[in-house]
Scaffold this active site. Structure first.
Site, PDB file in Angstrom:
ATOM      1  N   ASP A  86      -0.989  -6.099  -4.533  1.00 17.87           N
ATOM      2  CA  ASP A  86      -0.793  -5.026  -3.584  1.00 17.87           C
ATOM      3  C   ASP A  86       0.203  -4.030  -4.203  1.00 17.87           C
ATOM      4  OD1 ASP A  86      -0.609  -5.022   0.073  1.00 17.87           O
ATOM      5  OD2 ASP A  86      -0.819  -3.397  -1.376  1.00 17.87           O
TER       6      ASP A  86
HETATM    7  C1  GLC Z   1      -0.734  -0.883   0.906  1.00 16.45           C
HETATM    8  C2  GLC Z   1      -1.321  -1.985   1.740  1.00 16.45           C
HETATM    9  C3  GLC Z   1      -2.710  -2.393   1.327  1.00 16.45           C
HETATM   10  C4  GLC Z   1      -3.447  -1.194   0.772  1.00 16.45           C
HETATM   11  C5  GLC Z   1      -2.746  -0.782  -0.506  1.00 16.45           C
HETATM   12  C6  GLC Z   1      -3.398   0.449  -1.151  1.00 16.45           C
HETATM   13  O1  GLC Z   1       0.624  -1.130   0.678  1.00 16.45           O
HETATM   14  O2  GLC Z   1      -0.552  -3.172   1.884  1.00 16.45           O
HETATM   15  O3  GLC Z   1      -3.363  -2.943   2.475  1.00 16.45           O
HETATM   16  O4  GLC Z   1      -4.793  -1.528   0.520  1.00 16.45           O
HETATM   17  O5  GLC Z   1      -1.361  -0.525  -0.308  1.00 16.45           O
HETATM   18  O6  GLC Z   1      -3.263   1.551  -0.308  1.00 16.45           O
END
Ligand code: GLC
Length: 740
Positions: free
Chosen positions: A263
């Protein structure tokens, strides 16, 4: 490209090129209009590093992505294409109900169609991967991201997540209009302590395996091409460095062989966790856990070479991850066509087209949960001449979509006012904003600033009350702001903002025929709203076709099809809440002032509205549950793993056609470990004309009764069981059988 060609390409890459392929950067580095889904200021990347990155997130637009692809490939020594990823979680441009609303539909087939629609729009806009489905089990509504889940039941979540994967990916992600799906957040992110986003998760392995992992597994079994790590620690180990979770559980046990992406910044955040002392160690821990691509942190870029020189990792380990990145690009056909489906004309033709709008509207209506309907005030009768005052800050606000939705133009959203004016043009309806969202200035988490105007508040209230006095009934459109939900939006107060509650109280003083329409991305405390309203309907955040869906449901052209995917408590203080709890040694019978039982002395130990609850515009009755064997003979045994059947006769005892969501729960009364009071193991949506009946049958298999026993073996155990069939998780309509 054939696999041997991929292998040859891999062998030909320099170490810098390989490391570059393992990095995903935010689109903001290429385009100022790109979405921002995380912090940016910490991210100091060099031009050389940027030139070699393998992926870009949070950017879309056919022409824009074609241009960026051309620029990037020109800089790549082997002209390897970028892979573009985006959070398309409830629609791209045509926005449909937030995932929690989709969970309320109890309709996986609908979720699949919606995902397919979103994939067509996103693919035409040049996107290759969606960061969806979010398969996190959620039990604490203080966590803002419950909005992005499909609820508190792992069985329902598994069906919904798998359906979304099928919808996005189809048979082949290289096909036109398809996206690769990235199931997230692995694992158990929804178990954050106190509902505090990013906080720790402490779970027994049994609870992890029994409740939190199944939905991810269903998405992987459906073929999800990517998995995303979660921000949280699981039992003291951050997911992005958790070798047991990623190597043993995800890769070996679940058989996931796709690409694992971190993430946003999660690899680098292992330093904050105190799990890595610096970027180099964070990179080592992530690579050894099998994280293939690092989103928005530079541990691989800054540390892998050093780790190689120190002999702490091997180039084969890097190659393994680079190969999975190349395989994914190849599966999408990007080596043959780096633009894939990017096509500006197609994007314009598909986005917000009538067919997509209709799908979104149907889903919205099916997601609405009718919680109260005293005196059958709903549905309104067309042409009855009754005056309706439509009041509230959501009455004509376009902010009726989730916080992970980014329509290019709010004008594409059908507001409630527009929907009523269009679909109920002959009805005497007046429109009044009634109040502002909040009682003071408010900076929203997306940076929007809502300033409070005390004079305006008085004007709005006076106008609304004057109308309410004159009207036969009021439709009050209130709720939490969408920016109060989603990521980094945990709250301790689970209520409709006080400014709007004041409006409700004032309106009720002059007119008690109130239908309250509640916008929310989470369970809220609705006790006062229930007391002050004749009808209460939760509409979540319905998206583009909000106004059409709401107006059609209020005036009876559509029925509210939803059932609660999460328990709604009396009080936020009851969190975490979930129906499939344990009895305890001192079960509570749902009343107060019992001595020495589980629960509270100041609150009955029940939900205001339980999981699975929702009313229809008609009434249904259930016969007692009948259990039969494979020959159709009544039985009280499941012997030798034979399949048995549980049936009820469902009757529409009301005066309108209606659709009931019949729910089947199993209970294992005794075990080598304690067992939940019941667990959802089947549901069926059954439409019946008034007065008509239907037999509703569920097959029950021995597999449905398996759990992690005292030895952590996943088995069923002989003994007494129950099968419940009813309209929600509190049903007491059951029959018993013995597993032999
Ligand atoms: C964010 C979220 C995740 C998302 C990613 C890209 O922090 O936790 O769900 O897909 O970043 O935007």
């Amino acid at each position: 490209m054939k696999d041997e060609q991929l292998r040859e390409l891999l062998a030909d890459l320099t170490l810098d090129e390989k490391i570059g392929q393992l990095l995903q950067v935010a689109g903001g580095l290429y385009d100022t209009d790109a979405l921002v889904t995380g912090m940016l200021d910490y991210f100091k990347i060099t031009d050389e590093e940027l030139a070699l990155t393998g992926s870009v997130l949070s950017i879309s637009g056919a022409e824009k992505l074609k241009k960026i692809q051309d620029e990037c490939m020109a800089k790549q020594p082997h002209h390897i294409p970028q892979i573009f990823m985006l959070d398309i979680i409830n629609g791209f441009e045509t926005i449909y109900p937030v995932p929690l609303g989709q969970g309320a539909t109890f309709h996986p087939e609908s979720a699949e169609k919606l995902a397919e629609m979103a994939a067509k729009e996103g693919a035409a806009a040049g996107v290759h991967v969606t960061f969806s489905p979010m398969a996190d089990l959620v039990r604490d509504a203080r966590w803002g991201r419950v909005m992005e889940s499909t609820g508190e039941d792992s069985y329902l979540n598994g069906l919904m997540s798998a359906a979304m994967v099928r919808g996005y990916q189809g048979e082949n992600v290289a096909d036109k209009g398809r996206l690769a799906a990235c199931v997230k957040h692995f694992a158990a992110y929804g178990g954050a302590e106190g509902g505090r986003d990013y906080d720790t998760v402490e779970l027994s392995e049994r609870t992890l395996r029994e409740e939190y992992l199944p939905a991810y597994k269903e998405a992987i079994n459906a073929g999800a091409k990517l998995v995303m790590t979660s921000f949280n620690t699981l039992n003291h180990v951050p997911s992005s460095g958790n070798r047991w979770l990623m190597k043993q559980v995800l890769r070996e046990e679940m058989g996931f062989d796709g690409m694992l992406i971190s993430d946003y910044g999660a690899v680098g955040e292992m330093i904050n966790h105190g799990f890595a002392k610096d970027e180099v160690q964070a990179g080592e821990l992530a690579l050894k856990a099998g994280v293939d691509m690092e989103m928005m942190s530079l541990c691989y870029a800054h540390g892998l070479k050093q780790l190689l020189e120190q002999g702490k990792i091997t180039e084969e380990m890097i190659d393994e991850s680079v190969y999975r990145v190349l395989v994914l690009k190849n599966e999408l056909g990007l080596f043959e066509n780096p633009y894939k489906d990017a096509d500006a004309a197609e994007e314009r033709a598909l986005c917000l087209c009538d067919e997509h709008r209709q799908l979104a509207m149907e889903a919205a209506a099916e997601s609405f949960v009718l919680l109260e309907n005293k005196e059958q005030i709903l549905p309104f009768t067309v042409g009855d001449g009754k005056k309706t005052a439509l009041i509230g800050p959501f009455m004509e606000s376009p902010k009726v979509y989730g916080s992970w939705s980014f329509p290019h133009d709010d004008d594409s959203i059908v507001t409630i006012r527009q929907g009523v004016e269009k679909n109920q043009s002959g009805e005497p309806v007046s429109y009044h904003r009634g109040s502002q969202f909040f009682s003071a200035d408010k900076k929203l988490k997306n940076g929007e600033y809502l300033s409070y105007d005390a004079l305006l508040a008085e004007e709005l209230l006076a106008d609304a009350l004057a109308a309410a006095k004159e009207a036969d009934r009021v439709v009050l459109c209130i709720g939490e702001h969408p920016q109060q939900t989603g990521e980094a939006a945990s709250q301790t107060v689970l209520q409709v903002p006080e400014e709007q509650m004041k409006l409700l109280r004032k309106v009720q003083e002059v007119n008690d025929n109130i239908v309250t329409v509640v916008f929310t991305g989470r369970p809220l405390e609705l006790k006062e709203i229930k007391e002050l309203s004749k009808a209460v309907m939760v509409v979540w955040f319905p998206g583009t076709e909000c106004g059409n869906a709401v107006s059609k449901v209020l005036w009876g052209a559509k029925e509210p099809g939803g059932r609660l995917p999460m328990s709604f408590p009396y009080s936020a203080a009851q969190m975490p809440c979930y129906y499939n709890r344990f009895r305890s040694g001192r079960p509570n019978n749902g009343t107060l002032n019992q001595a020495y039982v589980m629960g509270y002395i100041d609150q009955i130990d029940r939900m205001l509205y339980p999981f699975g609850y929702g009313k229809t515009y008609t009434e249904f009755s259930y016969s007692p549950v009948r259990i039969t064997d494979s020959n159709g003979v009544e039985t009280k045994e499941m012997r030798d793993k034979q399949v048995i059947k549980a049936s009820v006769t469902l009757t529409n005892t009301g005066n309108r056609v209606g659709t009931e969501t019949v729910q089947m729960y199993l209970a294992d009364l005794f075990g080598s470990v304690v067992r939940p009071v019941k667990q959802l193991r089947g549901f069926r949506k059954v439409a019946l004309q008034p007065g008509k009946s239907a037999e509703v049958t569920f097959e029950i298999t021995e597999e449905m009764l398996r759990f992690y026993n005292i030895d952590m073996d996943f088995v069923s155990e002989p003994g007494d069981c129950r099968v419940y069939i009813g309209s929600d998780s509190m049903t007491d309509n059951f029959a018993e059988f013995e597993l032999i």
